[in-house]
Design an enzyme around this catalytic site. Structure first.
Site, PDB file in Angstrom:
ATOM      1  N   ASP A 104       0.370   3.691  -6.140  1.00  0.00           N
ATOM      2  CA  ASP A 104       1.235   4.225  -5.086  1.00  0.00           C
ATOM      3  C   ASP A 104       2.443   3.351  -4.805  1.00  0.00           C
ATOM      4  O   ASP A 104       3.156   3.590  -3.840  1.00  0.00           O
ATOM      5  CB  ASP A 104       0.428   4.419  -3.795  1.00  0.00           C
ATOM      6  N   LYS A 154      -5.305  -8.002   4.294  1.00  0.00           N
ATOM      7  CA  LYS A 154      -5.041  -7.470   5.631  1.00  0.00           C
ATOM      8  C   LYS A 154      -5.505  -8.418   6.740  1.00  0.00           C
ATOM      9  O   LYS A 154      -6.365  -8.097   7.542  1.00  0.00           O
ATOM     10  CB  LYS A 154      -5.704  -6.093   5.791  1.00  0.00           C
ATOM     11  N   ASP A 212       5.605   0.921  -0.831  1.00  0.00           N
ATOM     12  CA  ASP A 212       4.275   1.531  -0.896  1.00  0.00           C
ATOM     13  C   ASP A 212       4.484   2.946  -0.367  1.00  0.00           C
ATOM     14  O   ASP A 212       4.750   3.146   0.812  1.00  0.00           O
ATOM     15  CB  ASP A 212       3.302   0.724  -0.020  1.00  0.00           C
TER      16      ASP A 212
HETATM   17  N1  GDD Z   1      -9.732   4.796  -8.916  1.00  0.00           N
HETATM   18  C1  GDD Z   1      -9.706   4.331  -7.676  1.00  0.00           C
HETATM   19  N2  GDD Z   1     -10.885   4.270  -6.979  1.00  0.00           N
HETATM   20  N3  GDD Z   1      -8.528   3.959  -7.133  1.00  0.00           N
HETATM   21  C2  GDD Z   1      -8.537   3.499  -5.855  1.00  0.00           C
HETATM   22  C3  GDD Z   1      -9.708   3.420  -5.086  1.00  0.00           C
HETATM   23  C4  GDD Z   1     -10.946   3.820  -5.686  1.00  0.00           C
HETATM   24  O1  GDD Z   1     -12.018   3.786  -5.089  1.00  0.00           O
HETATM   25  N4  GDD Z   1      -9.374   2.937  -3.859  1.00  0.00           N
HETATM   26  C5  GDD Z   1      -8.034   2.744  -3.873  1.00  0.00           C
HETATM   27  N5  GDD Z   1      -7.519   3.091  -5.082  1.00  0.00           N
HETATM   28  C6  GDD Z   1      -6.133   3.031  -5.506  1.00  0.00           C
HETATM   29  C7  GDD Z   1      -5.193   3.800  -4.575  1.00  0.00           C
HETATM   30  O2  GDD Z   1      -5.005   5.111  -5.045  1.00  0.00           O
HETATM   31  C8  GDD Z   1      -3.921   2.992  -4.659  1.00  0.00           C
HETATM   32  O3  GDD Z   1      -3.140   3.426  -5.765  1.00  0.00           O
HETATM   33  C9  GDD Z   1      -4.406   1.575  -4.936  1.00  0.00           C
HETATM   34  O4  GDD Z   1      -5.734   1.698  -5.429  1.00  0.00           O
HETATM   35  C10 GDD Z   1      -4.389   0.685  -3.684  1.00  0.00           C
HETATM   36  O5  GDD Z   1      -5.130   1.305  -2.672  1.00  0.00           O
HETATM   37  P1  GDD Z   1      -4.503   1.604  -1.222  1.00  0.00           P
HETATM   38  O6  GDD Z   1      -5.542   2.312  -0.447  1.00  0.00           O
HETATM   39  O7  GDD Z   1      -3.166   2.216  -1.352  1.00  0.00           O
HETATM   40  O8  GDD Z   1      -4.421   0.122  -0.661  1.00  0.00           O
HETATM   41  P2  GDD Z   1      -3.363  -0.476   0.368  1.00  0.00           P
HETATM   42  O9  GDD Z   1      -2.008   0.069   0.163  1.00  0.00           O
HETATM   43  O10 GDD Z   1      -3.955  -0.404   1.725  1.00  0.00           O
HETATM   44  O11 GDD Z   1      -3.378  -2.046  -0.075  1.00  0.00           O
HETATM   45  C11 GDD Z   1      -3.201  -2.431  -1.431  1.00  0.00           C
HETATM   46  O12 GDD Z   1      -1.820  -2.365  -1.800  1.00  0.00           O
HETATM   47  C12 GDD Z   1      -0.940  -3.287  -1.093  1.00  0.00           C
HETATM   48  C13 GDD Z   1       0.455  -3.109  -1.662  1.00  0.00           C
HETATM   49  O13 GDD Z   1       0.885  -1.811  -1.436  1.00  0.00           O
HETATM   50  C14 GDD Z   1      -3.742  -3.848  -1.642  1.00  0.00           C
HETATM   51  O14 GDD Z   1      -3.738  -4.114  -3.015  1.00  0.00           O
HETATM   52  C15 GDD Z   1      -2.904  -4.873  -0.881  1.00  0.00           C
HETATM   53  O15 GDD Z   1      -3.371  -6.189  -1.164  1.00  0.00           O
HETATM   54  C16 GDD Z   1      -1.439  -4.742  -1.294  1.00  0.00           C
HETATM   55  O16 GDD Z   1      -0.627  -5.639  -0.518  1.00  0.00           O
HETATM   56 MG    MG Z   2      -1.227   1.664  -0.819  1.00  0.00          MG
END
Ligand code: GDD
Ligand code: MG
Length: 318
Positions: A104, A154, A212
């Site tokens: 994303d 986080k 993001d």
């Molecule tokens: N296949 C799969 N299975 N993908 C997953 C799963 C899962 O269970 N859970 C999350 N993802 C994918 C999401 O689709 C996304 O592309 C990515 O992993 C990160 O998950 P998010 O849910 O978007 O996390 P976030 O935005 O709260 O936090 C993450 O991204 C930040 C940067 O945008 C973390 O990696 C943070 O450390 C980082 O700063």
């Molecule tokens: Mg995200």
């Protein structure tokens, strides 16, 4: 070399649009997010592994028989395994140093340069890092002489170690993937990176942009960034005001388009003003001023709209 793209999320903050189109297939400047990511991979990555949970059928249908210049392997998860579990689930397709992307994010991180650094430092893992004012809703690192000494996912506001956040782009050696217990829900950020920090985990700070794209506002911003230098110069029936992208199949009449308007395939519009808006495919519009909206697919409008997400499953203001 392989690149794993994590595309499992539900896209909750883009509902109800994501009830119709899974988030990775939502377009950025008329190309689905995940396809754009695959196309942007440097040449050394010949294989993209898509770790998919939600939206599996749509993803299979989309990529079947479509040539986007890389081998595509879709790895399904029965239940969401978390970011770490999803990577571990792909291990059979991995042959060495692997790139991993949060599906994303839209960034300007230069993966070739990052790979050079990863090899030079003999890192177990290298994380692209981006500086923000408020890091608390991200992964936060303590960086010293290029090494990540601590990783906090986080952290509570006020306890952040720095303003450098995890930008969701990694290069990992197989030994890091092997640290992840198989068939379990594991967060790479909470369960694994804190263990590798101080022990071969390096940071790759970059400048340019990082978005993001999870909310309507950031989805719009990511779209505008993705127009880049490929904007439409002229289109029949449109007076174009600033960077915009109009799909060649769109039929427009008496419309003012831009700045920052993206018009998808098979859209038909007459007497409309469209600014800072993404219009998905097959939308029909008449006599409206549309500002800061996400609209479609296959929606009809005949009234002015601003800051609204309009989808076949309902509309929400934002
Ligand atoms: N296949 C799969 N299975 N993908 C997953 C799963 C899962 O269970 N859970 C999350 N993802 C994918 C999401 O689709 C996304 O592309 C990515 O992993 C990160 O998950 P998010 O849910 O978007 O996390 P976030 O935005 O709260 O936090 C993450 O991204 C930040 C940067 O945008 C973390 O990696 C943070 O450390 C980082 O700063
Ligand atoms: Mg995200």
């Amino acid at each position: 070399m392989e690149a794993i793209i994590l595309v499992g999320g539900l896209g909750t903050r883009l509902r109800p649009l994501t009830h119709t189109v899974p988030k990775p297939l939502l377009p950025l400047a008329n190309v689905p997010m995940v396809e754009r990511m695959v196309r942007n991979l440097p040449e050394v990555f010949d294989t993209a592994i898509l770790a998919v949970n939600y939206g599996l059928d749509e993803m299979k249908i989309y990529f079947e028989g479509r040539d986007i210049g890389k081998k595509i392997i879709i790895v399904p998860e029965e239940k969401p395994l978390g970011t770490g579990g999803a990577m571990r689930n792909c291990i059979d397709h991995v042959t060495g140093t692997t790139a991993v992307f949060n599906g994303d994010v839209v960034t300007s991180a230069d993966l070739n340069k990052m790979l050079e650094q990863h090899i030079r430092t003999k890192a177990k893992g290298t994380l692209a890092l981006w500086e923000v004012e408020d890091p608390s809703r991200f992964g936060v690192v303590e960086l010293k002489n290029g090494q990540i000494l601590q990783f906090q996912e986080k952290p509570e506001r006020g306890t952040e170690l720095s303003n450098l956040i995890n930008a969701g782009t990694y290069l990992l050696e197989p030994e890091v993937l092997e640290m992840i217990p198989p068939n379990q829900k594991i967060s790479i950020e909470r369960d694994i990176y804190p263990q590798v920090a101080g022990n071969g985990l390096y940071g790759f700070p970059f400048e340019g942009y990082f978005i993001d794209s999870g909310t309507p506002e950031s989805y719009l911003e990511a779209n505008f960034k993705s127009i880049g230098n490929n904007g439409t110069a002229a289109h029949s029936g449109a007076s174009i005001r600033g960077p915009s992208l109009i799909h060649e199949s769109a039929v427009l009449q008496d419309c003012i388009i831009g700045p920052n308007a993206i018009i998808g395939p098979n859209v038909k519009m007459e007497k409309c003003v469209i600014r800072r808006t993404v219009i998905l495919s097959d939308v029909k519009g008449y006599g409206s001023v549309i500002e800061d909206c996400v609209i479609g697919p296959a929606i009809s409008f005949e009234k002015d709209l601003s800051r609204t997400l309009v989808s076949p499953k309902g509309s929400i203001p934002f």
